[in-house]
Structures are given as C-alpha cells and as structure tokens.
Motif scaffolding. Structure first.
Motif: not given
Length: 181
Positions: A72-81
C-alpha cells in the motif's frame, strides 16, 4: 534513485483462492478551514485513471516479497507521489476487473486490502508523474468522483466510518512495524 522506479509485471503477484491480491490506500491530510483557521477538515487524495475517466485511490498488486502494508505504501508513492503513515486498516474489498484477467485469475477476481494513509510528504517527482494527476477532495466530493464502486465502498464504509469514530490510529508506527518484521 532506484526507489523512484515503479515495479511492473505480474511474476511476483500474490493470489489466493482464484483472487489476485491487491493492496491500496486512501491518502488523507488535514486542511485548515475558517476565516481564522479555527478548524480542520479532512481531505483525501485521488488520482486520475491511466485507462479511462474518473478518479481512483492508489492501489496495485501485492507482491510476494512484501507485506500488504508495504505494498500500500509503495503504490501510494509510485502512483500518487505521496509518503506517510498507515494508520488504519479499512477492510478487504472484492471486485472483478476487466483488465486484470490472467492464468491465475481468469475471471479477473481481485481482493483489495485498503488502508488509511496519513500523508506526511508530497513528492515533486514520482514514478508515474507523467501519467497521473493528483486531486485533493473532501470526502463527499471524493464519493461523487470515485470511478469504482468498491473504492467508493472503501471510502464510505471504511474510511468515513473510521472518521466518524474519531480517526484513532490502529496500526503501529512505521519504524515499529518494520522492526516487527
């Protein structure tokens, strides 16, 4: 710089009982409102879809070498910065995807573990910046703009309920969570 590269491919994806396991979050922060800044309002971050109209919350495949929280943390960084602290598990939300059909889930069945992410940092550069736009919305605005029913359910039944109950943090702080393994 390697951490600013998005993971791609499905060779490390987790599956369970015919479902592709997804992890995502509803990023939020507090916005000061009122003429004298006397109150705070919760706003949530949504991103545009790379495949059509409507807004989404960051989410993606939960991979074999990470926990659902790390995904979840990775996706927040990858997709939403954005980076921040996961503070509450909002629940699991099953859905059927038209685009995520593969040999392990031929019907495109997915199950998303969703979390509330208290945003601490908004990055200027992130892996999907060229494909994504960020939009901060109030909860009612986000409910109206949400592209997928299951994400709306996560917002209305998970996040809004948690918000109404006082937004008590129920997950350990990131440093402690990482030390627990």
């Amino acid at each position: 710089m390697s951490e600013l590269v998005a993971r791609t491919g499905r060779h490390q994806q987790r599956y369970e009982d015919g479902y592709r396991l997804i992890s995502g979050c509803i990023p939020f922060k507090y916005r000061t409102v009122g003429e004298y800044g006397e109150s705070k309002q919760v706003v949530v971050l949504m991103i545009n879809s790379a495949s059509g109209p409507g807004l989404l919350f960051p989410k993606g495949g939960w991979e074999n070498d990470e926990t659902a929280e790390e995904a979840a943390e990775r996706e927040a960084m990858e997709e939403a910065g954005v980076r921040g602290d996961l503070v509450h598990f909002l629940g699991c939300y099953p859905f059927k995807s038209k685009t995520l059909q593969d040999e392990y889930s031929p019907e495109g069945l997915c199950r998303a573990a969703m979390y509330a992410l208290h945003v601490k940092e908004e990055l200027e550069c992130w892996p999907e910046k060229s494909q994504r736009e960020r939009t901060w919305l109030t909860i009612p605005e986000a409910i109206e703009c949400c592209r997928h029913v299951w994400m709306r359910d996560a917002l209305e039944k998970g996040f809004s309920k948690w918000h109404a109950e006082g937004m008590i943090s129920t997950l350990p702080k990131q440093g402690l969570r990482n030390s627990l393994g």
